[in-house]
Design a protein around this motif. Sequence first.
Motif, PDB file in Angstrom:
ATOM      1  N   ALA A 291     -12.639  11.522  10.600  1.00  0.00           N
ATOM      2  CA  ALA A 291     -12.802  11.418  12.054  1.00  0.00           C
ATOM      3  C   ALA A 291     -11.580  10.773  12.695  1.00  0.00           C
ATOM      4  O   ALA A 291     -11.171  11.141  13.798  1.00  0.00           O
ATOM      5  N   ARG A 292     -10.971   9.824  12.000  1.00  0.00           N
ATOM      6  CA  ARG A 292      -9.786   9.151  12.543  1.00  0.00           C
ATOM      7  C   ARG A 292      -8.610  10.118  12.687  1.00  0.00           C
ATOM      8  O   ARG A 292      -7.747   9.924  13.552  1.00  0.00           O
ATOM      9  N   ARG A 293      -8.576  11.158  11.861  1.00  0.00           N
ATOM     10  CA  ARG A 293      -7.477  12.128  11.938  1.00  0.00           C
ATOM     11  C   ARG A 293      -7.607  13.075  13.134  1.00  0.00           C
ATOM     12  O   ARG A 293      -6.655  13.781  13.477  1.00  0.00           O
ATOM     13  N   LEU A 294      -8.783  13.091  13.765  1.00  0.00           N
ATOM     14  CA  LEU A 294      -8.970  13.930  14.943  1.00  0.00           C
ATOM     15  C   LEU A 294      -8.199  13.336  16.123  1.00  0.00           C
ATOM     16  O   LEU A 294      -8.080  12.110  16.238  1.00  0.00           O
ATOM     17  N   PRO A 295      -7.679  14.149  17.022  1.00  0.00           N
ATOM     18  CA  PRO A 295      -6.968  13.612  18.200  1.00  0.00           C
ATOM     19  C   PRO A 295      -7.943  12.888  19.135  1.00  0.00           C
ATOM     20  O   PRO A 295      -9.134  13.210  19.190  1.00  0.00           O
TER      21      PRO A 295
ATOM     22  N   PRO B  72       0.802  -1.223   0.000  1.00  0.00           N
ATOM     23  CA  PRO B  72       0.000   0.000   0.000  1.00  0.00           C
ATOM     24  C   PRO B  72       0.836   1.275   0.000  1.00  0.00           C
ATOM     25  O   PRO B  72       0.402   2.296  -0.538  1.00  0.00           O
ATOM     26  N   GLU B  73       2.041   1.241   0.607  1.00  0.00           N
ATOM     27  CA  GLU B  73       2.883   2.442   0.610  1.00  0.00           C
ATOM     28  C   GLU B  73       3.314   2.802  -0.807  1.00  0.00           C
ATOM     29  O   GLU B  73       3.304   3.979  -1.195  1.00  0.00           O
ATOM     30  N   ALA B  74       3.703   1.795  -1.595  1.00  0.00           N
ATOM     31  CA  ALA B  74       4.065   2.044  -2.991  1.00  0.00           C
ATOM     32  C   ALA B  74       2.857   2.532  -3.777  1.00  0.00           C
ATOM     33  O   ALA B  74       2.956   3.444  -4.611  1.00  0.00           O
TER      34      ALA B  74
ATOM     35  N   LYS C  44       0.189   3.378   7.330  1.00  0.00           N
ATOM     36  CA  LYS C  44       0.465   3.403   8.774  1.00  0.00           C
ATOM     37  C   LYS C  44       0.248   4.789   9.375  1.00  0.00           C
ATOM     38  O   LYS C  44      -0.194   4.919  10.519  1.00  0.00           O
ATOM     39  N   ASP C  45       0.581   5.810   8.609  1.00  0.00           N
ATOM     40  CA  ASP C  45       0.416   7.183   9.097  1.00  0.00           C
ATOM     41  C   ASP C  45      -1.055   7.572   9.012  1.00  0.00           C
ATOM     42  O   ASP C  45      -1.578   7.872   7.932  1.00  0.00           O
TER      43      ASP C  45
END
Length: 483
Positions: free
Chosen positions: A327-331, A211-213, A271-272
């Motif tokens: 929503a996942r990007r929210l702290p 997936p990274e590539a 992962k990020d």
Amino acid sequence: MTEAEETTKASAPYCAVQVCTTCKIRKKRCDKTLPICGYCAKRNLPCRYEEFPKSNGESDPSGFEISVNAMLMQMVSLFGPLGNMPPAPDRIWYQAQRITHLASLSLGEIGRRYFNNFHKWLPLMSYHSFQEETTAYDRNSCSPPADFSILTLAMCLITLQPNRGTPITPQRLYGTVKMLFAEVQAMMCASDRLLQAGLLIAAYEYANGRPEAAHITMGTSTRIAFAIGLHKLDFEQAYPVVIHMSAEEHWRCNLWWGVIILERLIICEIKDKAQKPITEYPQSEFPLPTDLGGDRMDSPGTGRIAQISNFGRQAQAVFLLDQVLAARRLPQTNKCRILEFRRLDESLQVFLSMLMSTTTPKIGHGCSPIAPAVRALFLIHKEILDYPPDTVNMRCLHYSQSALEMITNVVVDVARHHKEQIACQNAQVDLLPLSCSYTLHLAMKNIRDCMELSCPHRHPSDLDSLVQLDRVFSDRWRGKEPG
């Protein structure tokens, strides 16, 4: 031998034992003159002779294997000094023809496999448009533009089956396609065909477990999409109002949706978690995509849409997935985060219930919109369960654990159904969504966790069903290199 005979022999051109590769592919007569035959010299085409097999009947498979690898990874160096280099479109088309020839595939067969399989999951182009272009280039015996050549190679990559007994394997072809894609991009920067090729390469990397590539390739592809103005597509009326669209408008609309959908599916596996899509999900006035599956949808002026297509349902599922990713990007400290997850969980479950109550999830049909919806639900409840226990109430944690059990049961049921379809040869592995393996691994992990806790409702046969389908998928997309 007299002096005159020796002089005549010395001045006569040397002849090859076999016809050159160019004449063989183009099915033209070859005079076998060395170092370049008359046909290729007259037309300034690359000319190369393959080595003749050993006379004693022995073969040298290792040597042949090395020569094939050298041909694939260093294609440009095959054509000699730069002074003899043919124009880039001719050279790249020659390379594409030679690779497909070594893979024992014709352009017609590549097109048939592509549109019967991968196209049903992500319809990015018109079948009729592709056929017309292929026929025109065959009829005129001329080289097509470089972006069409790289598109045919990307289609070959996405449809080439592993372990076919040919020297060309998907893993080896992949490196060559990436190299040529970069070369064509340097030549012409952006085009519809170049974007289609980029999306197919990213899809292959995604299915191949990289997936990274795929994420990097998508970065290039999305910028090509912006350069050709797909984000500025304008339609007089919005879906689901009956609209009239030309064939080109249909597949360009689908092409933009392909960028939107594939980018978000790939980001799920990065992962990020802070990664944001480069593209924005289209506004409500932008029409949903069609399946481009028949004459009605491919013919100009017949864009009368009566119901939401399978690809349109997939776009709706990705709309919810897009909100889950946001929503996942929210702290975790943001109090609105869990509330948003709960809202989206309810919307996704309603959406899944609607899909599964109206159709059986057949491979290549109903499962396409189900896959991103299931992936979004896994994301939601894994995120909630990752909260520190003292920061969320136990009722919420228990609900998420139960929801994961429900989602896993859905995946098990679909896996059993798909495995039976494949076993009965009623469906092809290529029709499985490319996110299949990622979802299967999440369900397998949940089952193994439950079995470690000795949950009575979990049976080893559930795990076996998931493992067996994952093995089938992996053999297709992640097959090991021979030798």
